[in-house]
Design a protein around this motif. Structure first.
Motif, PDB file in Angstrom:
ATOM      1  N   LEU A   3      88.436  48.511  65.819  1.00 16.91           N
ATOM      2  CA  LEU A   3      87.808  47.911  66.984  1.00 16.91           C
ATOM      3  C   LEU A   3      86.309  48.154  66.954  1.00 16.91           C
ATOM      4  N   LYS A   4      85.562  47.256  67.536  1.00 17.64           N
ATOM      5  CA  LYS A   4      84.136  47.479  67.701  1.00 17.64           C
ATOM      6  C   LYS A   4      83.938  48.713  68.576  1.00 17.64           C
ATOM      7  N   SER A   5      82.868  49.439  68.333  1.00 14.85           N
ATOM      8  CA  SER A   5      82.601  50.670  69.087  1.00 14.85           C
ATOM      9  C   SER A   5      82.558  50.419  70.588  1.00 14.85           C
ATOM     10  N   GLU A   6      81.895  49.347  70.994  1.00 13.59           N
ATOM     11  CA  GLU A   6      81.771  49.061  72.423  1.00 13.59           C
ATOM     12  C   GLU A   6      83.138  48.851  73.072  1.00 13.59           C
ATOM     13  N   ILE A   7      84.010  48.115  72.427  1.00 16.08           N
ATOM     14  CA  ILE A   7      85.352  47.868  72.966  1.00 16.08           C
ATOM     15  C   ILE A   7      86.139  49.162  73.039  1.00 16.08           C
ATOM     16  N   TRP A   8      86.047  49.994  71.997  1.00 23.13           N
ATOM     17  CA  TRP A   8      86.787  51.261  71.982  1.00 23.13           C
ATOM     18  C   TRP A   8      86.308  52.173  73.109  1.00 23.13           C
ATOM     19  N   VAL A   9      84.992  52.250  73.331  1.00 17.20           N
ATOM     20  CA  VAL A   9      84.444  53.095  74.400  1.00 17.20           C
ATOM     21  C   VAL A   9      84.946  52.630  75.756  1.00 17.20           C
ATOM     22  N   GLN A  61      98.771  56.469  62.446  1.00 15.57           N
ATOM     23  CA  GLN A  61      99.179  55.642  63.580  1.00 15.57           C
ATOM     24  C   GLN A  61      98.034  54.767  64.102  1.00 15.57           C
ATOM     25  N   GLY A  62      96.859  54.854  63.477  1.00 11.53           N
ATOM     26  CA  GLY A  62      95.727  54.048  63.901  1.00 11.53           C
ATOM     27  C   GLY A  62      94.874  54.689  64.968  1.00 11.53           C
ATOM     28  N   GLU A  63      95.164  55.956  65.312  1.00 15.14           N
ATOM     29  CA  GLU A  63      94.373  56.664  66.315  1.00 15.14           C
ATOM     30  C   GLU A  63      93.118  57.241  65.682  1.00 15.14           C
ATOM     31  N   ARG A  64      92.007  57.200  66.413  1.00 12.87           N
ATOM     32  CA  ARG A  64      90.782  57.844  65.935  1.00 12.87           C
ATOM     33  C   ARG A  64      90.975  59.354  65.947  1.00 12.87           C
ATOM     34  N   LEU A  65      90.417  60.005  64.942  1.00  6.08           N
ATOM     35  CA  LEU A  65      90.449  61.458  64.859  1.00  6.08           C
ATOM     36  C   LEU A  65      89.095  61.998  65.287  1.00  6.08           C
ATOM     37  N   TRP A  66      89.095  63.197  65.825  1.00  2.00           N
ATOM     38  CA  TRP A  66      87.877  63.831  66.322  1.00  2.00           C
ATOM     39  C   TRP A  66      87.810  65.253  65.819  1.00  2.00           C
ATOM     40  N   ILE A  67      86.590  65.757  65.692  1.00  2.00           N
ATOM     41  CA  ILE A  67      86.372  67.141  65.313  1.00  2.00           C
ATOM     42  C   ILE A  67      85.238  67.678  66.183  1.00  2.00           C
ATOM     43  N   GLU A  97      80.739  60.750  78.192  1.00  2.00           N
ATOM     44  CA  GLU A  97      81.141  62.014  78.816  1.00  2.00           C
ATOM     45  C   GLU A  97      82.394  61.785  79.637  1.00  2.00           C
ATOM     46  N   ILE A  98      83.356  62.679  79.459  1.00  2.00           N
ATOM     47  CA  ILE A  98      84.620  62.629  80.195  1.00  2.00           C
ATOM     48  C   ILE A  98      84.801  63.967  80.908  1.00  2.00           C
ATOM     49  N   GLU A  99      85.176  63.931  82.166  1.00  2.00           N
ATOM     50  CA  GLU A  99      85.484  65.157  82.894  1.00  2.00           C
ATOM     51  C   GLU A  99      86.979  65.415  82.772  1.00  2.00           C
ATOM     52  N   ASP A 100      87.323  66.525  82.100  1.00  2.00           N
ATOM     53  CA  ASP A 100      88.733  66.863  81.879  1.00  2.00           C
ATOM     54  C   ASP A 100      88.864  68.371  81.716  1.00  2.00           C
ATOM     55  N   ARG A 101      89.557  68.998  82.625  1.00  2.00           N
ATOM     56  CA  ARG A 101      89.712  70.459  82.590  1.00  2.00           C
ATOM     57  C   ARG A 101      90.477  70.948  81.359  1.00  2.00           C
ATOM     58  N   THR A 102      91.319  70.097  80.760  1.00  2.00           N
ATOM     59  CA  THR A 102      92.095  70.523  79.579  1.00  2.00           C
ATOM     60  C   THR A 102      91.240  70.595  78.325  1.00  2.00           C
ATOM     61  N   GLY A 103      90.121  69.875  78.306  1.00  2.00           N
ATOM     62  CA  GLY A 103      89.228  69.898  77.153  1.00  2.00           C
ATOM     63  C   GLY A 103      89.605  68.975  76.022  1.00  2.00           C
ATOM     64  N   THR A 104      90.527  68.039  76.262  1.00  2.00           N
ATOM     65  CA  THR A 104      90.927  67.114  75.202  1.00  2.00           C
ATOM     66  C   THR A 104      90.673  65.650  75.527  1.00  2.00           C
ATOM     67  N   ALA A 105      90.696  65.306  76.792  1.00  2.00           N
ATOM     68  CA  ALA A 105      90.537  63.914  77.252  1.00  2.00           C
ATOM     69  C   ALA A 105      91.537  62.987  76.579  1.00  2.00           C
ATOM     70  N   GLY A 106      92.660  63.535  76.125  1.00  2.00           N
ATOM     71  CA  GLY A 106      93.698  62.716  75.485  1.00  2.00           C
ATOM     72  C   GLY A 106      93.379  62.294  74.069  1.00  2.00           C
ATOM     73  N   LEU A 107      92.378  62.904  73.443  1.00  2.00           N
ATOM     74  CA  LEU A 107      91.968  62.527  72.087  1.00  2.00           C
ATOM     75  C   LEU A 107      92.684  63.397  71.050  1.00  2.00           C
ATOM     76  N   THR A 108      92.824  62.869  69.840  1.00  2.00           N
ATOM     77  CA  THR A 108      93.436  63.599  68.728  1.00  2.00           C
ATOM     78  C   THR A 108      92.341  64.399  68.031  1.00  2.00           C
TER      79      THR A 108
END
Length: 113
Positions: A3-9, A61-67, A97-108
């Motif tokens: 996906l284009k970056s703008e659409i993914w964001v 699975q096509g999910e973006r990975l993060w580090i 920026e995402i506000e999330d107390r768990t610290g993951t924001a649902g990202l892999t």
């Protein structure tokens, strides 16, 4: 197909809103393929700054990975200077920026090696 970056964001923000989290675009980058960085604000004065990993950035699975960026940015006060450094190197980056107390924001998030 990526996906284009703008659409993914925008999809990330919508997913966060549906889950009761707040998020905002801090910096718009290149619409087509700008690198995306995510600041996760834990709402306790600490943050986590995630960026694309070296090597493959999408799993099977096509999910973006993060580090977590290195060196880790843990204070909200340290985010803007780090982003300023990144934009000098790559002016096309997106910062969300995402506000999330768990610290993951649902990202892999992949562990650092």
């Amino acid at each position: 197909m990526r996906l284009k970056s703008e659409i993914w964001v925008h999809a990330l923000l919508r997913r966060c809103f549906v889950q009761g989290m707040f998020g905002a675009v801090l910096r718009k980058g290149a619409e087509e393929a700008g690198a995306i960085y995510v600041v996760i604000n834990r709402l306790d004065g600490t943050v986590r700054l995630l960026g694309p990993p070296p090597g493959p950035s999408i799993d099977e699975q096509g999910e973006r990975l993060w580090i977590e960026v290195s060196p880790p940015v843990t204070s909200a006060l340290d985010v803007q200077p780090f982003i300023d450094k990144l934009t000098k190197f790559d002016p096309d980056i997106w910062v969300v920026e995402i506000e999330d107390r768990t610290g993951t924001a649902g990202l892999t998030i992949t562990p650092a090696n």
